[in-house]
Design a protein around this motif. Structure first.
Motif, PDB file in Angstrom:
ATOM      1  N   SER A 223      32.564  65.698   7.447  1.00 45.75           N
ATOM      2  CA  SER A 223      31.372  66.388   7.938  1.00 45.75           C
ATOM      3  C   SER A 223      31.411  67.838   7.470  1.00 45.75           C
ATOM      4  CB  SER A 223      31.329  66.341   9.471  1.00 45.75           C
ATOM      5  OG  SER A 223      30.263  67.127   9.970  1.00 45.75           O
ATOM      6  N   ARG A 224      30.247  68.442   7.335  1.00 51.32           N
ATOM      7  CA  ARG A 224      30.180  69.876   7.032  1.00 51.32           C
ATOM      8  C   ARG A 224      30.483  70.712   8.271  1.00 51.32           C
ATOM      9  NH1 ARG A 224      30.742  71.060   1.717  1.00 51.32           N
ATOM     10  NH2 ARG A 224      29.258  69.903   0.411  1.00 51.32           N
ATOM     11  N   ASN A 225      30.337  70.123   9.440  1.00 48.39           N
ATOM     12  CA  ASN A 225      30.592  70.813  10.701  1.00 48.39           C
ATOM     13  C   ASN A 225      31.737  70.124  11.422  1.00 48.39           C
ATOM     14  OD1 ASN A 225      28.236  72.591  10.476  1.00 48.39           O
ATOM     15  ND2 ASN A 225      27.079  70.674  10.775  1.00 48.39           N
ATOM     16  N   ILE A 226      32.597  70.905  12.059  1.00 44.84           N
ATOM     17  CA  ILE A 226      33.773  70.322  12.697  1.00 44.84           C
ATOM     18  C   ILE A 226      33.407  69.356  13.811  1.00 44.84           C
ATOM     19  CG2 ILE A 226      34.107  72.176  14.395  1.00 44.84           C
ATOM     20  CD1 ILE A 226      37.177  71.842  13.772  1.00 44.84           C
ATOM     21  N   ASP A 227      32.263  69.576  14.451  1.00 45.75           N
ATOM     22  CA  ASP A 227      31.874  68.685  15.543  1.00 45.75           C
ATOM     23  C   ASP A 227      30.920  67.583  15.098  1.00 45.75           C
ATOM     24  OD1 ASP A 227      29.755  70.374  15.102  1.00 45.75           O
ATOM     25  OD2 ASP A 227      29.518  70.996  17.187  1.00 45.75           O
ATOM     26  N   GLY A 228      30.806  67.402  13.769  1.00 48.51           N
ATOM     27  CA  GLY A 228      30.048  66.288  13.243  1.00 48.51           C
ATOM     28  C   GLY A 228      28.585  66.614  12.990  1.00 48.51           C
ATOM     29  N   PRO A 229      27.803  65.575  12.619  1.00 47.24           N
ATOM     30  CA  PRO A 229      28.184  64.158  12.558  1.00 47.24           C
ATOM     31  C   PRO A 229      29.064  63.848  11.344  1.00 47.24           C
ATOM     32  CG  PRO A 229      25.946  64.439  11.783  1.00 47.24           C
ATOM     33  CD  PRO A 229      26.385  65.782  12.284  1.00 47.24           C
ATOM     34  N   TYR A 230      29.938  62.850  11.495  1.00 52.17           N
ATOM     35  CA  TYR A 230      30.872  62.449  10.447  1.00 52.17           C
ATOM     36  C   TYR A 230      30.367  61.193   9.741  1.00 52.17           C
ATOM     37  CZ  TYR A 230      34.402  65.865  11.708  1.00 52.17           C
ATOM     38  OH  TYR A 230      35.081  67.045  11.909  1.00 52.17           O
ATOM     39  N   GLU A 231      30.371  61.234   8.412  1.00 48.33           N
ATOM     40  CA  GLU A 231      30.023  60.063   7.617  1.00 48.33           C
ATOM     41  C   GLU A 231      31.291  59.357   7.171  1.00 48.33           C
ATOM     42  OE1 GLU A 231      28.722  60.766   3.508  1.00 48.33           O
ATOM     43  OE2 GLU A 231      28.957  62.926   3.876  1.00 48.33           O
ATOM     44  N   LEU A 232      31.223  58.018   7.091  1.00 43.30           N
ATOM     45  CA  LEU A 232      32.389  57.225   6.741  1.00 43.30           C
ATOM     46  C   LEU A 232      32.640  57.240   5.238  1.00 43.30           C
ATOM     47  CD1 LEU A 232      31.976  54.083   9.025  1.00 43.30           C
ATOM     48  CD2 LEU A 232      33.934  55.648   9.015  1.00 43.30           C
ATOM     49  N   HIS A 233      33.900  57.124   4.873  1.00 45.27           N
ATOM     50  CA  HIS A 233      34.355  56.960   3.494  1.00 45.27           C
ATOM     51  C   HIS A 233      33.610  55.775   2.846  1.00 45.27           C
ATOM     52  CE1 HIS A 233      37.172  56.091   0.203  1.00 45.27           C
ATOM     53  NE2 HIS A 233      37.793  57.233   0.455  1.00 45.27           N
ATOM     54  N   PRO A 234      33.316  55.849   1.539  1.00 46.37           N
ATOM     55  CA  PRO A 234      32.638  54.709   0.891  1.00 46.37           C
ATOM     56  C   PRO A 234      33.359  53.385   1.083  1.00 46.37           C
ATOM     57  CG  PRO A 234      32.684  56.603  -0.576  1.00 46.37           C
ATOM     58  CD  PRO A 234      33.503  56.978   0.622  1.00 46.37           C
ATOM     59  N   ASN A 235      34.697  53.411   1.193  1.00 47.38           N
ATOM     60  CA  ASN A 235      35.458  52.181   1.453  1.00 47.38           C
ATOM     61  C   ASN A 235      35.757  51.971   2.932  1.00 47.38           C
ATOM     62  OD1 ASN A 235      35.594  51.719  -1.303  1.00 47.38           O
ATOM     63  ND2 ASN A 235      37.595  52.689  -1.532  1.00 47.38           N
ATOM     64  N   ARG A 236      35.263  52.882   3.758  1.00 50.59           N
ATOM     65  CA  ARG A 236      35.601  52.943   5.183  1.00 50.59           C
ATOM     66  C   ARG A 236      37.064  53.318   5.389  1.00 50.59           C
ATOM     67  NH1 ARG A 236      32.862  47.696   8.161  1.00 50.59           N
ATOM     68  NH2 ARG A 236      30.670  48.299   7.862  1.00 50.59           N
ATOM     69  N   HIS A 237      37.962  52.592   4.743  1.00 54.08           N
ATOM     70  CA  HIS A 237      39.389  52.782   4.982  1.00 54.08           C
ATOM     71  C   HIS A 237      40.062  53.345   3.740  1.00 54.08           C
ATOM     72  CE1 HIS A 237      38.352  50.481   8.448  1.00 54.08           C
ATOM     73  NE2 HIS A 237      38.122  49.390   7.729  1.00 54.08           N
ATOM     74  N   LEU A 238      40.917  54.326   3.956  1.00 50.18           N
ATOM     75  CA  LEU A 238      41.709  54.889   2.872  1.00 50.18           C
ATOM     76  C   LEU A 238      42.908  54.002   2.558  1.00 50.18           C
ATOM     77  CD1 LEU A 238      42.432  57.271   0.971  1.00 50.18           C
ATOM     78  CD2 LEU A 238      43.627  58.310   2.922  1.00 50.18           C
ATOM     79  N   ILE A 239      43.548  53.462   3.622  1.00 46.09           N
ATOM     80  CA  ILE A 239      44.740  52.636   3.476  1.00 46.09           C
ATOM     81  C   ILE A 239      44.652  51.474   4.463  1.00 46.09           C
ATOM     82  CG2 ILE A 239      47.268  52.564   3.573  1.00 46.09           C
ATOM     83  CD1 ILE A 239      47.258  55.629   3.308  1.00 46.09           C
ATOM     84  N   THR A 240      44.848  50.264   3.978  1.00 49.23           N
ATOM     85  CA  THR A 240      44.973  49.110   4.868  1.00 49.23           C
ATOM     86  C   THR A 240      45.479  47.904   4.081  1.00 49.23           C
ATOM     87  OG1 THR A 240      43.857  47.699   6.489  1.00 49.23           O
ATOM     88  CG2 THR A 240      42.577  48.314   4.542  1.00 49.23           C
ATOM     89  N   SER A 241      46.211  47.032   4.771  1.00 47.95           N
ATOM     90  CA  SER A 241      46.644  45.761   4.188  1.00 47.95           C
ATOM     91  C   SER A 241      46.005  44.582   4.902  1.00 47.95           C
ATOM     92  CB  SER A 241      48.182  45.635   4.278  1.00 47.95           C
ATOM     93  OG  SER A 241      48.820  46.674   3.596  1.00 47.95           O
ATOM     94  N   LYS A 242      45.006  44.859   5.732  1.00 52.34           N
ATOM     95  CA  LYS A 242      44.488  43.821   6.618  1.00 52.34           C
ATOM     96  C   LYS A 242      43.881  42.633   5.882  1.00 52.34           C
ATOM     97  CE  LYS A 242      39.977  46.038   7.464  1.00 52.34           C
ATOM     98  NZ  LYS A 242      39.127  44.913   7.022  1.00 52.34           N
ATOM     99  N   ASP A 243      43.372  42.855   4.664  1.00 51.54           N
ATOM    100  CA  ASP A 243      42.772  41.776   3.897  1.00 51.54           C
ATOM    101  C   ASP A 243      43.685  41.287   2.776  1.00 51.54           C
ATOM    102  OD1 ASP A 243      40.351  41.959   5.407  1.00 51.54           O
ATOM    103  OD2 ASP A 243      39.817  43.730   4.231  1.00 51.54           O
ATOM    104  N   ASN A 244      44.934  41.718   2.808  1.00 52.04           N
ATOM    105  CA  ASN A 244      45.904  41.351   1.784  1.00 52.04           C
ATOM    106  C   ASN A 244      47.211  40.906   2.442  1.00 52.04           C
ATOM    107  OD1 ASN A 244      44.767  42.389  -1.092  1.00 52.04           O
ATOM    108  ND2 ASN A 244      44.083  43.734   0.557  1.00 52.04           N
ATOM    109  N   PRO A 245      47.234  39.700   2.991  1.00 47.91           N
ATOM    110  CA  PRO A 245      48.414  39.252   3.746  1.00 47.91           C
ATOM    111  C   PRO A 245      49.669  39.096   2.905  1.00 47.91           C
ATOM    112  CG  PRO A 245      46.845  37.455   3.436  1.00 47.91           C
ATOM    113  CD  PRO A 245      46.151  38.708   3.004  1.00 47.91           C
ATOM    114  N   GLU A 246      49.539  39.096   1.568  1.00 40.33           N
ATOM    115  CA  GLU A 246      50.715  38.966   0.711  1.00 40.33           C
ATOM    116  C   GLU A 246      51.319  40.315   0.340  1.00 40.33           C
ATOM    117  OE1 GLU A 246      51.923  35.953   0.281  1.00 40.33           O
ATOM    118  OE2 GLU A 246      50.198  35.292   1.471  1.00 40.33           O
ATOM    119  N   ALA A 247      50.672  41.413   0.693  1.00 42.44           N
ATOM    120  CA  ALA A 247      51.199  42.742   0.353  1.00 42.44           C
ATOM    121  C   ALA A 247      52.554  42.954   1.024  1.00 42.44           C
ATOM    122  CB  ALA A 247      50.225  43.830   0.780  1.00 42.44           C
TER     123      ALA A 247
END
Length: 537
Positions: A223-247
Motif C-alpha cells: 500500500s502507499r499508506n501504512i494503514d492501507g488499503p493493501y493490494e495482494l501480490h499478483p501470485n498472492r503468495h511469495l512462498i508456499t509448498s501447499k500445491d507441491n506435495p513433492e517439494a
C-alpha cells in the motif's frame, strides 16, 4: 550456496534483522526456557546460537502454560542504537480463547542483558514492531476473535480476524492513536505473522497464512499508506509448498524480508521435512532462507521464478560452510549448562537442576511428573537429524516407584518415550520404559517393557536410544559390565512430532533428546548425570 534448513530442528517463525554486516534471526521457543533463540551469521551460511534473552521471571514465567503455549513468533529489529524484541506469552491453547500477552524488551547488544519487559496489548499474537523512515514506530499483530463470526478478517477462519495497526510511542512506552484493521488476509485465510517494511514509496506487508501445517504460506501485500488499503501480490503468495506435495521443504510460511549491504534480497521462512509414510515432521518446524528478486512491477519474487522454496539458494559469495560435528559430547563441567540445552517453563531452574553441588555432573532434582506444566526436572537438546543416537549415564538410588530418572525422546506430555531407572517391589532397582503415543487429552502412559529388567542395587547405569527415522530402540547397560542390551520393542518415534497424536495443528514445537527425573512422593530425590552424547546416524 546456502543449504536449507539453515537452522535445523525446532526453530520456527524466523524474524531476521541485519545490523551492518551482522545478521540475526530470532525464533520461537514456546514453553522451553529461556525464551527466544537468537542466532548470528555474517555470511548467511553459517549460523551460531548467541543468546536466549528472556531469562528472568520478570521477563517470562510460563509455569502453568499448556503445551505449545508460551513464546510465539518474536520480532527482532534494530533502531535508535538498540535492539528491540517483541514477543507474545500465550497462556491458553484449547477452546475459544488464547490469552496472548504482548511485550517489548530492548538491549544495546544482542549478547548483553535485556531490559525489563514493557507490556503492550493482548488483542492477538504474532506482534511486530516497524520503525518508519520518519522515526515513528508502528505495532502490528493479528487480532484473535473468540466468536464464530468475523468482521475484519476471513469468514473462512473467523478467529483470525485481520491484522491490527497502532502507533507505538517510545517516550511513554505505550500505544497511542486509533487502532486500525489494515489487512483481512487472502482467501487462504488464517492470517497471522505480520511484518512491515518500506521500499520505493510502498509499504509492504508479509503475513503467514493457511495455518502452520501443509497449507502454510507467506502472503504479500502493499500500500502507499501504512494503514492501507493493501493490494495482494499478483501470485498472492511469495512462498508456499501447499500445491507441491513433492517439494523437499513443506509447510513453508511465516518469515521476514532482509536486504544485504550491497542490495541483495532474501526472505526467511519456516518449513518442515516430513518423513514417509505418514508425512510427520519429526524435527518440527525449521528455519530456511530464500533468495529473492525485485521485478519491474515493484513486487518481490523468489529468484527461482516459482513460489516453491529451494533446498539450496545462492549465497553472498566467498562463504565456506563449516560442517557440524557428527557427534556432540557434553561433560557438564564448568558449572554452566551447555548452550544446546533448555528446560521447561520455570524461571527458577535452581529448583529443578544444578551443576555445582556435584561438580562435573548435572544434578536433577525430582519434582513433578514428566509432563507437568509447572515444575518438571527435564533438561534436553533439540533433535536435529532424522536418525541419531543419544547416550547418558546416571547415578540414581530410588527407594520408591514414585522416584524415576532416565533418558527421553520428548515432545510434550502427550508425546514421549523414555527409558528409566526406578524401583519395583519385586525386582528392586530396575530399568523399564514409559511411553505416551499421543493420547489426548488424557496423556495415559503405556509400559512396553512391563515391569522392566532388574539391575544391581547400586552403581551407575548407562542408557541410550537410537532413532532411525520413524523407529526408536532403547538400550541399557550397567557401567563397565557387558555390552549394550536392548530393552522393549521398537517404538514409534514418529509420534514425537508436530503431526503425532492430534495432527498437524495440534502442537507446534519439536522433538528433544534429554534427561529427566521426578519424585511424586515430594521428597525431591536427586539424580546425577555425568555426561550426555548426541550423534547423527
Amino acid at each position: 550456496m546456502i543449504r536449507n534448513p539453515i537452522l535445523p530442528g525446532f526453530n520456527p517463525d524466523p524474524s531476521i534483522c541485519r545490523v551492518g554486516d551482522d545478521y540475526y534471526i530470532a525464533t520461537s521457543t514456546f514453553e522451553w526456557y529461556p525464551g527466544v533463540q537468537i542466532h548470528h551469521s555474517r555470511d548467511l551460511v553459517n549460523w551460531k546460537l548467541v543468546r536466549r534473552p528472556l531469562e528472568r521471571a520478570s521477563q517470562l514465567d510460563m509455569r502453568g502454560n499448556p503445551d505449545s503455549c508460551g513464546v510465539w513468533a518474536p520480532c527482532l529489529s534494530y533502531a535508535d542504537g538498540q535492539f528491540w524484541l517483541v514477543y507474545t506469552d500465550v497462556k491458553r491453547f484449547d477452546g475459544n480463547f488464547k490469552d496472548a500477552h504482548n511485550y517489548i524488551v530492548t538491549s544495546p547488544t544482542i549478547e548483553g542483558e535485556w531490559s525489563e519487559p514493557v507490556y503492550v496489548n493482548s488483542s492477538g499474537f504474532d506482534p511486530s514492531l516497524f520503525h518508519d523512515e520518519d522515526g515513528r514506530k508502528w505495532f502490528v499483530n493479528m487480532q484473535w476473535n473468540h466468536r464464530t463470526e468475523s468482521y475484519g478478517g476471513s469468514p473462512k477462519s473467523p478467529a483470525f480476524d485481520g491484522i491490527l495497526l497502532q502507533e507505538w510511542d517510545p517516550q511513554t512506552k505505550a500505544l497511542k492513536g486509533p487502532i486500525k484493521n489494515i489487512f483481512a488476509g487472502s482467501p487462504l485465510g488464517l492470517v497471522e505473522g505480520p511484518h512491515l517494511f518500506r521500499k520505493n514509496g510502498w509499504y509492504y506487508l508479509t503475513t503467514a497464512e493457511g495455518g502452520t501445517g501443509y497449507d502454510h504460506a507467506v502472503t504479500m501485500a502493499r500500500s502507499r499508506n501504512i494503514d492501507g488499503p493493501y493490494e495482494l501480490h499478483p501470485n498472492r503468495h511469495l512462498i508456499t509448498s501447499k500445491d507441491n506435495p513433492e517439494a523437499a521443504l513443506q509447510r513453508a510460511g511465516h518469515g521476514q524480508y532482509v536486504e544485504t549491504p550491497d542490495g541483495q534480497v532474501y526472505h526467511t521462512h519456516l518449513c518442515g521435512r516430513p518423513l514417509p509414510p505418514k508425512r510427520r515432521c519429526t524435527l518440527g518446524r525449521e528455519t530456511a532462507l530464500q533468495k529473492c528478486a525485485w521485478r519491474e512491477d515493484g513486487w518481490l519474487y523468489l529468484e527461482n521464478g516459482t513460489v516453491v522454496p529451494d533446498i539450496e539458494v545462492p549465497g553472498l559469495g566467498g562463504a565456506v560452510r563449516a560442517e557440524k560435528p557428527v557427534r556432540s559430547e557434553y561433560s557438564f563441567d564448568g558449572g554452566k549448562l551447555p548452550d544446546d540445552f533448555q528446560w521447561l517453563r520455570t524461571p527458577r531452574p535452581e529448583r529443578i537442576f544444578n551443576l555445582t553441588e556435584r561438580p562435573g555432573h548435572l544434578r536433577l532434582i525430582g519434582r513433578e511428573s514428566i509432563g507437568s506444566w509447572f515444575e518438571q526436572a527435564l533438561v534436553a537438546r533439540r533433535q536435529e537429524h532424522h536418525s541419531f543416537r543419544a547416550e547418558t549415564v546416571v547415578e540414581f538410588a530410588p527407594d520408591t516407584y514414585q522416584q524415576v530418572a532416565g533418558l527421553t525422546h520428548y515432545y510434550n506430555r502427550h508425546k514421549f518415550h523414555a527409558v528409566v531407572v526406578t524401583l519395583h517391589e519385586k525386582l528392586g532397582r530396575c530399568v523399564t520404559i514409559f511411553s505416551c503415543d499421543g493420547d489426548y487429552p488424557h496423556g495415559r502412559m503405556s509400559f512396553p517393557a512391563e515391569a522392566g529388567v532388574a539391575i544391581p542395587a547400586d552403581g551407575r547405569v548407562q542408557l541410550s536410544m537410537e532413532i532411525r527415522e520413524n523407529d526408536l530402540q532403547f538400550f541399557w547397560q550397567t557401567e563397565g559390565k557387558g555390552a549394550w542390551q536392548p530393552i522393549g520393542p521398537v517404538l514409534d518415534a514418529g509420534v514425537v512430532s508436530d503431526e503425532g497424536g492430534r495432527g498437524e495443528h495440534g502442537s507446534f514445537t519439536g522433538a528433544f533428546a534429554g534427561v529427566f527425573a521426578f519424585d511424586t512422593s515430594g521428597r525431591a530425590k536427586t539424580a546425577d548425570f555425568d555426561w550426555f552424547n548426541y550423534e547423527e546416524l
